[in-house]
Design a protein around this motif. Structure first.
Motif, PDB file in Angstrom:
ATOM      1  N   ASP A   1     -20.811  -4.412  35.313  1.00  0.00           N
ATOM      2  CA  ASP A   1     -20.659  -5.841  35.263  1.00  0.00           C
ATOM      3  C   ASP A   1     -21.774  -6.542  34.110  1.00  0.00           C
ATOM      4  O   ASP A   1     -22.841  -6.302  33.733  1.00  0.00           O
ATOM      5  CB  ASP A   1     -21.151  -6.574  36.780  1.00  0.00           C
ATOM      6  CG  ASP A   1     -20.783  -8.038  36.729  1.00  0.00           C
ATOM      7  OD1 ASP A   1     -19.864  -8.220  36.962  1.00  0.00           O
ATOM      8  OD2 ASP A   1     -21.869  -8.789  36.530  1.00  0.00           O
ATOM      9  N   ALA A   2     -20.991  -7.452  33.344  1.00  0.00           N
ATOM     10  CA  ALA A   2     -21.918  -8.104  32.320  1.00  0.00           C
ATOM     11  C   ALA A   2     -23.059  -8.975  32.826  1.00  0.00           C
ATOM     12  O   ALA A   2     -24.071  -9.031  32.153  1.00  0.00           O
ATOM     13  CB  ALA A   2     -20.844  -8.821  31.431  1.00  0.00           C
ATOM     14  N   LEU A   3     -22.853  -9.525  33.600  1.00  0.00           N
ATOM     15  CA  LEU A   3     -23.710 -10.549  34.130  1.00  0.00           C
ATOM     16  C   LEU A   3     -25.067  -9.680  34.813  1.00  0.00           C
ATOM     17  O   LEU A   3     -25.949  -9.988  34.572  1.00  0.00           O
ATOM     18  CB  LEU A   3     -23.256 -11.392  35.239  1.00  0.00           C
ATOM     19  CG  LEU A   3     -24.155 -12.386  36.016  1.00  0.00           C
ATOM     20  CD1 LEU A   3     -24.839 -13.119  35.193  1.00  0.00           C
ATOM     21  CD2 LEU A   3     -23.335 -13.250  37.424  1.00  0.00           C
ATOM     22  N   PHE A   4     -24.552  -8.548  35.485  1.00  0.00           N
ATOM     23  CA  PHE A   4     -25.825  -7.913  35.914  1.00  0.00           C
ATOM     24  C   PHE A   4     -26.749  -7.123  34.704  1.00  0.00           C
ATOM     25  O   PHE A   4     -27.594  -7.216  34.607  1.00  0.00           O
ATOM     26  CB  PHE A   4     -25.277  -6.826  36.883  1.00  0.00           C
ATOM     27  CG  PHE A   4     -25.082  -7.067  38.480  1.00  0.00           C
ATOM     28  CD1 PHE A   4     -24.797  -8.313  38.667  1.00  0.00           C
ATOM     29  CD2 PHE A   4     -25.053  -5.992  39.275  1.00  0.00           C
ATOM     30  CE1 PHE A   4     -24.547  -8.739  40.049  1.00  0.00           C
ATOM     31  CE2 PHE A   4     -24.761  -6.294  40.527  1.00  0.00           C
ATOM     32  CZ  PHE A   4     -24.674  -7.703  41.058  1.00  0.00           C
ATOM     33  N   LYS A   5     -25.828  -6.806  33.837  1.00  0.00           N
ATOM     34  CA  LYS A   5     -26.425  -6.179  32.629  1.00  0.00           C
ATOM     35  C   LYS A   5     -27.396  -7.010  32.100  1.00  0.00           C
ATOM     36  O   LYS A   5     -28.396  -7.017  31.477  1.00  0.00           O
ATOM     37  CB  LYS A   5     -25.360  -5.672  31.538  1.00  0.00           C
ATOM     38  CG  LYS A   5     -25.821  -4.856  30.434  1.00  0.00           C
ATOM     39  CD  LYS A   5     -24.690  -4.315  29.752  1.00  0.00           C
ATOM     40  CE  LYS A   5     -25.296  -3.395  28.605  1.00  0.00           C
ATOM     41  NZ  LYS A   5     -24.192  -2.765  27.897  1.00  0.00           N
ATOM     42  N   PHE A   6     -26.783  -8.451  31.763  1.00  0.00           N
ATOM     43  CA  PHE A   6     -27.455  -9.283  31.149  1.00  0.00           C
ATOM     44  C   PHE A   6     -28.783  -9.670  31.902  1.00  0.00           C
ATOM     45  O   PHE A   6     -29.970  -9.623  31.242  1.00  0.00           O
ATOM     46  CB  PHE A   6     -26.778 -10.725  30.887  1.00  0.00           C
ATOM     47  CG  PHE A   6     -27.665 -11.838  30.558  1.00  0.00           C
ATOM     48  CD1 PHE A   6     -28.216 -11.983  29.371  1.00  0.00           C
ATOM     49  CD2 PHE A   6     -27.883 -12.750  31.664  1.00  0.00           C
ATOM     50  CE1 PHE A   6     -28.842 -13.292  28.948  1.00  0.00           C
ATOM     51  CE2 PHE A   6     -28.757 -14.025  31.371  1.00  0.00           C
ATOM     52  CZ  PHE A   6     -29.106 -14.118  29.856  1.00  0.00           C
ATOM     53  N   ILE A   7     -28.973  -9.921  33.258  1.00  0.00           N
ATOM     54  CA  ILE A   7     -29.968 -10.350  34.165  1.00  0.00           C
ATOM     55  C   ILE A   7     -31.092  -9.033  34.180  1.00  0.00           C
ATOM     56  O   ILE A   7     -32.007  -9.332  33.687  1.00  0.00           O
ATOM     57  CB  ILE A   7     -29.475 -10.477  35.469  1.00  0.00           C
ATOM     58  CG1 ILE A   7     -28.775 -11.689  35.636  1.00  0.00           C
ATOM     59  CG2 ILE A   7     -30.712 -10.550  36.149  1.00  0.00           C
ATOM     60  CD1 ILE A   7     -28.095 -11.859  36.898  1.00  0.00           C
ATOM     61  N   ARG A   8     -30.585  -7.835  34.020  1.00  0.00           N
ATOM     62  CA  ARG A   8     -31.633  -6.717  33.962  1.00  0.00           C
ATOM     63  C   ARG A   8     -32.153  -6.316  32.490  1.00  0.00           C
ATOM     64  O   ARG A   8     -33.271  -6.020  32.496  1.00  0.00           O
ATOM     65  CB  ARG A   8     -30.702  -5.382  34.210  1.00  0.00           C
ATOM     66  CG  ARG A   8     -30.306  -5.218  35.813  1.00  0.00           C
ATOM     67  CD  ARG A   8     -29.792  -3.878  36.056  1.00  0.00           C
ATOM     68  NE  ARG A   8     -30.889  -3.003  36.099  1.00  0.00           N
ATOM     69  CZ  ARG A   8     -30.897  -1.775  35.430  1.00  0.00           C
ATOM     70  NH1 ARG A   8     -30.290  -1.813  34.221  1.00  0.00           N
ATOM     71  NH2 ARG A   8     -32.072  -1.119  35.506  1.00  0.00           N
TER      72      ARG A   8
END
Length: 487
Positions: free
Chosen positions: A181-188
């Motif tokens: 997931d792009a959003l999860f990747k960004f937050i991490r």
């Protein structure tokens, strides 16, 4: 001496009727209860141990997903229209591992779940795609609701850059078992593992070939009525997310209950997916392949809020979702997920009408256990659960548009367990045969005894009539003899 035979018949008949109607069933019940309670214990030497350890009854878990038919209209504030897609079926094996017996007559274990997709039982392949709500985005919007406006505006820009929208094409395989997931990747990339442990999102990620925690249960050797009752889960005696009675871990895992159940009982089942115990009440008699069963259904107030069922305030007392949905955010990393019956069965009319395309029906959506009451074993079981996510309109996050604030159905699943023909045959050759023999002895003895009573009554009646007739004739003769012989 005249009445000796009918009195004998009558005495034997009355005693035989009493024995047939009362003594034979009582003796049979005592003997059967002694045998069954010795069998229905969890021990390496018991007859049910292999079935308990390996859970070798056929288990199928069906998943039904809610396709969003009008995503643009939903973003413009209109009622979302949904279409149920499924089933997508998985065969499950769940053998028990790490089994340890203790001197206090308890046993600890873990279930190891293995899911295998079965396309022959499914509506299509796992990689079918259809429009669904974007769970990571909906979750983030809800979690940011109380934060300053500039943070939400920044998130809106980030979502735009990432190409994330409120609705997304999704497949059952990706949603269940995970996708990057792009959003999860960004937050991490900003917080590391602080909030999100992985770039991969999936509702059942990490569930395959693993368990849901260590259980400790009663073997039934110490107290037959507590067999299979759960003492601890994940080494906890109480659940930390709730208050009062809601913290209690009550009941079993559904594999078995104590023998010789009563229809008046409330049966409890602990469900790790719900992070709580739930209760079942007798609803009706049923049968499976000729085996008589009692159907116990999930209590109708299980997912009611405290305005309808005040004791449920122990689960949620403020900012609770609509009645008919149960919030599990506290035990699911504060994710705005709620649990309900499929299609909001037993929910309010307002809840059921909040989205289009739902058709609650007990025939398909009832959560129940059908048990054979002598052994306390479920012969048929359907654990049905729906997952919903809260949607919120946010003026600072453009991706939400004018979406309504509601509990948005994601999917529902049912764990179906039905015993096989071998189990039915074992029942018929054991308890079924014993019940038949008992009934045969009962009715034959009662019938013969009743026949003896009838014969005795007939003899008594005939002798009584004969006696009256003889008395009448004697009286007639005496009257005639009083007439003078000579005038």
């Amino acid at each position: 001496m005249v009445y000796k035979l009918p009195i004998c018949f009558l005495s034997v008949g009355i005693v035989g009727c009493c024995c047939g109607l009362f003594l034979v069933p009582y003796i049979f019940h005592v003997v059967l209860k002694d045998i069954v309670t010795k069998i229905m214990v969890i021990s390496p030497s018991s007859q049910i141990y292999d079935a308990w350890k390996n859970a070798d009854v056929p288990i199928v878990e069906n998943f039904y997903f809610f396709e969003v038919l009008n995503p643009e209209d939903a973003l413009n504030g209109l009622k979302p229209q949904l279409k149920e897609r499924g089933p997508y079926a998985y065969r499950i094996t769940m053998p028990k591992v790490n089994i340890s017996f203790f001197e206090n007559k308890t046993v600890s274990f873990q279930n190891r779940y293995t899911y295998t997709f079965d396309e022959s039982l499914s509506a299509g392949p796992e990689n079918d795609t259809f429009m669904m709500i974007n769970i990571p985005v909906a979750t983030m919007v809800t979690m940011l609701e109380d934060l300053p406006r500039f943070i939400k505006a920044s998130m809106s820009l980030t979502l735009k850059e990432l190409g994330e929208e409120m609705f997304v094409e999704m497949s059952p395989k990706k949603l269940m078992w995970g996708y990057e997931d792009a959003l999860f990747k960004f937050i991490r990339s900003i917080t590391g593992d602080l909030f999100i442990p992985s770039d991969i999102f999936g509702l059942f990620i990490g569930r395959n070939n693993t368990g849901v925690g260590m259980f400790n249960i009663e073997t039934g050797e110490r107290n037959k009525s507590e067999v299979n009752n759960i003492n601890t889960w994940k080494y906890m005696k109480e659940l930390p997310w709730w208050l009062g009675y809601a913290k209690m871990i009550n009941g079993t895992d559904g594999f078995m209950y104590h023998s010789f159940l009563s229809k008046d009982e409330t049966l409890y089942l602990f469900n790790a997916d719900l992070c709580r115990s739930v209760s079942y009440k007798y609803k009706r008699d049923t049968q499976l392949s000729g085996v008589p069963l009692w159907l116990f259904a999930l209590d109708h107030f299980t997912y009611a809020n405290s305005t309808i069922y005040p004791p449920n305030a122990e689960f949620c007392s403020e900012n609770c979702p609509p009645s008919g949905t149960f919030p599990v955010a506290k035990c699911r990393d504060n994710s705005p997920i709620s649990i309900s019956n499929p299609h909001f069965l037993d929910g309010t009319e307002q809840l059921q009408n909040s989205v289009g395309g739902l058709h609650p029906n007990e025939k398909y959506h009832l959560n129940f256990l059908s048990l054979e009451n002598i052994m306390g074993m479920p012969f048929e079981l359907a654990i049905r659960i729906q997952l919903n996510i809260q949607t919120i309109k946010s003026s600072s996050i453009k991706q939400t548009g004018n979406i309504q604030t509601l509990q948005f159905p994601i999917l529902w699943f049912e764990e179906i367990v039905t015993v096989d023909n071998d189990t039915v045959k074992q029942y018929n050759d054991g308890i079924g045969l014993a019940l038949t023999c008992s009934n045969v002895v009962k009715y034959v003895m009662t019938g013969i005894s009743a026949l003896l009573v009838m014969i005795a009554v007939i003899i008594f009646t005939r002798k009584e009539r004969l006696t009256k007739k003889m008395k009448a004739e004697t009286k007639s003769v005496q009257t005639t003899e009083k007439t003078p012989l000579l005038n």
